[in-house]
Design a protein around this motif. Structure first.
Motif, PDB file in Angstrom:
ATOM      1  N   UNK A 235      -6.862   6.440 -11.179  1.00 59.31           N
ATOM      2  CA  UNK A 235      -6.899   6.611  -9.737  1.00 59.31           C
ATOM      3  C   UNK A 235      -5.502   6.754  -9.163  1.00 59.31           C
ATOM      4  N   UNK A 236      -4.550   6.020  -9.669  1.00 54.50           N
ATOM      5  CA  UNK A 236      -3.177   6.102  -9.190  1.00 54.50           C
ATOM      6  C   UNK A 236      -2.556   7.462  -9.529  1.00 54.50           C
ATOM      7  N   UNK A 237      -2.780   7.921 -10.765  1.00 51.51           N
ATOM      8  CA  UNK A 237      -2.230   9.221 -11.171  1.00 51.51           C
ATOM      9  C   UNK A 237      -2.862  10.350 -10.369  1.00 51.51           C
ATOM     10  N   UNK A 238      -4.163  10.260 -10.111  1.00 51.61           N
ATOM     11  CA  UNK A 238      -4.837  11.289  -9.311  1.00 51.61           C
ATOM     12  C   UNK A 238      -4.241  11.355  -7.912  1.00 51.61           C
ATOM     13  N   UNK A 239      -3.964  10.188  -7.333  1.00 45.33           N
ATOM     14  CA  UNK A 239      -3.360  10.177  -5.996  1.00 45.33           C
ATOM     15  C   UNK A 239      -1.956  10.763  -6.024  1.00 45.33           C
ATOM     16  N   UNK A 240      -1.177  10.399  -7.005  1.00 45.51           N
ATOM     17  CA  UNK A 240       0.182  10.948  -7.103  1.00 45.51           C
ATOM     18  C   UNK A 240       0.156  12.438  -7.358  1.00 45.51           C
ATOM     19  N   UNK A 242      -2.185  14.577  -6.428  1.00 43.94           N
ATOM     20  CA  UNK A 242      -2.542  15.244  -5.172  1.00 43.94           C
ATOM     21  C   UNK A 242      -1.352  15.309  -4.230  1.00 43.94           C
ATOM     22  N   UNK A 243      -0.577  14.223  -4.205  1.00 43.19           N
ATOM     23  CA  UNK A 243       0.608  14.210  -3.363  1.00 43.19           C
ATOM     24  C   UNK A 243       1.620  15.250  -3.821  1.00 43.19           C
ATOM     25  N   UNK A 244       1.831  15.343  -5.138  1.00 45.69           N
ATOM     26  CA  UNK A 244       2.798  16.318  -5.664  1.00 45.69           C
ATOM     27  C   UNK A 244       2.347  17.747  -5.410  1.00 45.69           C
ATOM     28  N   UNK A 245       1.076  18.003  -5.583  1.00 42.83           N
ATOM     29  CA  UNK A 245       0.583  19.359  -5.348  1.00 42.83           C
ATOM     30  C   UNK A 245       0.719  19.757  -3.882  1.00 42.83           C
ATOM     31  N   UNK A 352      11.287  20.306  -9.495  1.00 35.36           N
ATOM     32  CA  UNK A 352      11.073  18.910  -9.908  1.00 35.36           C
ATOM     33  C   UNK A 352       9.642  18.461  -9.611  1.00 35.36           C
ATOM     34  N   UNK A 353       9.139  18.883  -8.416  1.00 33.92           N
ATOM     35  CA  UNK A 353       7.759  18.530  -8.082  1.00 33.92           C
ATOM     36  C   UNK A 353       6.781  19.167  -9.035  1.00 33.92           C
ATOM     37  N   UNK A 354       7.079  20.407  -9.431  1.00 35.31           N
ATOM     38  CA  UNK A 354       6.206  21.072 -10.371  1.00 35.31           C
ATOM     39  C   UNK A 354       6.224  20.363 -11.734  1.00 35.31           C
ATOM     40  N   UNK A 358       3.068  18.619 -13.514  1.00 39.46           N
ATOM     41  CA  UNK A 358       2.631  18.897 -14.884  1.00 39.46           C
ATOM     42  C   UNK A 358       2.514  17.605 -15.685  1.00 39.46           C
ATOM     43  N   UNK A 359       3.500  16.714 -15.492  1.00 40.67           N
ATOM     44  CA  UNK A 359       3.445  15.419 -16.194  1.00 40.67           C
ATOM     45  C   UNK A 359       2.250  14.595 -15.759  1.00 40.67           C
ATOM     46  N   UNK A 360       1.991  14.603 -14.470  1.00 39.69           N
ATOM     47  CA  UNK A 360       0.847  13.840 -13.975  1.00 39.69           C
ATOM     48  C   UNK A 360      -0.459  14.412 -14.483  1.00 39.69           C
TER      49      UNK A 360
END
Length: 503
Positions: A235-240, A242-245, A352-354, A358-360
């Protein structure tokens, strides 16, 4: 004139039977009666007091040595708690709590038993028949046992009492020791069965752990808890992500370039050769712009600069392709992107966001895979965990029973007074000072009692004549007289015989 049928007026001499009856009933003559009573009294007193004196003189002297036991009435209790294993309790109630059992009576029978008397005689080095029967007295409403042993001398009486005291305590210790040994043997046999049961339970548990790889319930709980932790991470990774995208899409909109273009611009900015070509291209364009305005398009120098500019652009495109691996559609646009500092920083943020995105995404995929694997593992181990809990519980019960039995063996040895209550010597054997036999007071009391009964018997015998005389007179006066002329003559009655009253 007397008739011929009348008896002559003479005294009839009584016969021997009548005289004997008169002597027995009336006592005979006055003087003879006194002599007989005095003689009887003297003979009786001589026999009575002679026997009393003979008892005092001829009876062997006897001394009594003894001791006194006291029984404490409290019970004993022992409790041993073994943490996480079990509990061992050893309790001994008071020996006087049961109405059907009296330890004082039990000890009295033991003191009079053949074993105690035989061992006492052996301790003294005398035959069993030579040791006298001891006297055991129990005090009412008290837990006291008084034991008395007789002897011909004070020293022998004390020695016999001491020997009986020591022998009885030794027999008690032997009985207690045998009881503990018997209990220990039974406990050991019981402990062997408990040990086998514990070993079997432990073996089943170890085999189950080796087959399933599940060592404990904590391990299974960790597996179940890890699924929940992975879900929280997902859930935390999904939120992060979405934020990065969202941030990346906003930067792409603002910059008007995609991630690939931004990456190529940054690589172009970081390459020295590309920067040198860009500088050369900038100078050529500046000179070309100046010449074109002054000399026109047909000037040879303008044509040469245009050719040089085109060559520089081709070289720059080749360099970009060499660096990025792709040929950009518009090299000049890359130049514009790479030369502006503010836009370069925005490109860096977008790249960097991209990368973070990708990492997320990779982390999200890995977490999903782990969740699926852990869920499948927890489902497959659910039955094994239940079986493991059952086997562990069986082993804990077997271990608790075994440990409690082992502790009970040790605690039972500490309470040696369970069956035979503790005895304490209140009065130790001591040397008697006075004999208990013969007793002068007993001889005097016996003589005086016998003398009293002798006088009482003589008094009753003395008064019997008057009483019997009165009874006989009343009986003769109540008989009817014979009718005259019936031809029978009556025998002289006792009342018609001249009698002498005793004085």
């Amino acid at each position: 004139m007397p008739s011929p049928a009348d008896p002559p007026d003479t005294a009839v001499k009584p016969g021997f039977g009548m005289r004997l009856r008169r002597r027995l009933i009336m006592g005979g003559a006055r003087g003879g009666r006194w002599r007989r009573y005095v003689l009887t009294m003297v003979i009786g007193l001589s026999v009575i007091w002679g026997m009393s004196i003979a008892y005092l003189v001829l009876a062997p002297r006897s001394y009594a040595g003894g001791f006194v036991f006291v029984l404490p009435g409290t019970g004993a209790g022992t409790s041993v708690n073994l943490e996480s294993i079990g509990q061992a309790v050893s309790t001994s109630a008071s020996a006087f709590s049961s109405p059907d059992f009296s330890p004082t009576q039990n000890y009295r029978r033991m003191l009079l038993s053949r074993r105690v008397l035989l061992e006492t005689a052996q301790r003294l080095g005398i035959p069993e028949s030579a040791f006298p029967q001891p006297r055991v007295d129990l005090a009412d409403q008290a837990k006291l046992i008084t034991v008395t042993v007789r002897g011909p001398t004070p020293a022998i009486a004390e020695e016999r009492a001491q020997a009986l005291h020591d022998t009885f305590l030794a027999v008690l210790d032997d009985l207690r020791r045998r009881e503990i040994e018997t209990r220990d043997v039974s406990y050991r046999e019981m402990l062997t069965g408990y040990q086998a049961r514990l070993d079997a339970a432990r073996q089943r548990l170890v085999m189950h752990q080796a087959e399933t790889g599940l060592v404990s319930l904590d391990q299974y709980g960790t597996i179940v808890a890890s699924v929940e932790r992975l879900r929280e991470q997902q859930r935390d990774v999904t939120a992060r992500l979405a934020q990065s995208r969202a941030g990346t899409e906003r930067l792409v909109t603002l910059l008007g370039a995609g991630p690939e273009t931004a990456s190529a611009a940054l690589m172009l900015r970081a390459d020295p050769i590309s920067q040198e070509l860009l500088g050369l291209l900038a100078r050529q364009e500046a000179e070309l712009s100046t010449l074109t305005g002054t000399r026109g398009q047909a000037n040879p120098r303008v044509a040469d600069l245009s050719a040089e500019r085109a060559s520089t652009i081709r070289r720059l495109a080749d360099r970009v392709q060499e660096i990025t691996g792709q040929r950009p559609a518009n090299v000049l646009r890359l130049r514009d992107l790479s030369l502006r500092e503010e836009r370069a920083r925005l490109f860096e943020r977008m790249v960097s966001a991209m990368a973070d995105e990708t990492a997320l995404e990779g982390m999200q995929a890995e977490i999903a895979r782990q969740i699926a694997a852990e869920q499948a593992r927890s489902v497959s181990l659910a039955g094994q965990a239940s079986r493991l809990d059952e086997l562990r519980r069986e082993m804990q019960v077997a271990e608790a029973v075994f440990s409690s039995a082992l502790a009970r063996i040790d605690t039972s040895k500490s309470d040696i007074f369970a069956s035979y209550p503790m005895l304490q010597t209140l009065e130790a054997p001591s040397r008697p000072e006075r004999p208990v036999s013969p007793l002068p007071i007993l001889a005097v009391a016996g003589g005086m009692g016998a003398t009293f009964f002798l006088f009482f018997a003589l008094g009753l015998t003395w008064l019997r004549a008057a009483l019997l005389h009165r009874i006989l007179r009343s009986g003769s006066s109540s008989q009817p007289s014979p009718a005259p002329g019936d031809g029978t003559s009556s025998a002289p009655s006792i009342s018609s015989v001249p009698q002498r009253r005793p004085a």
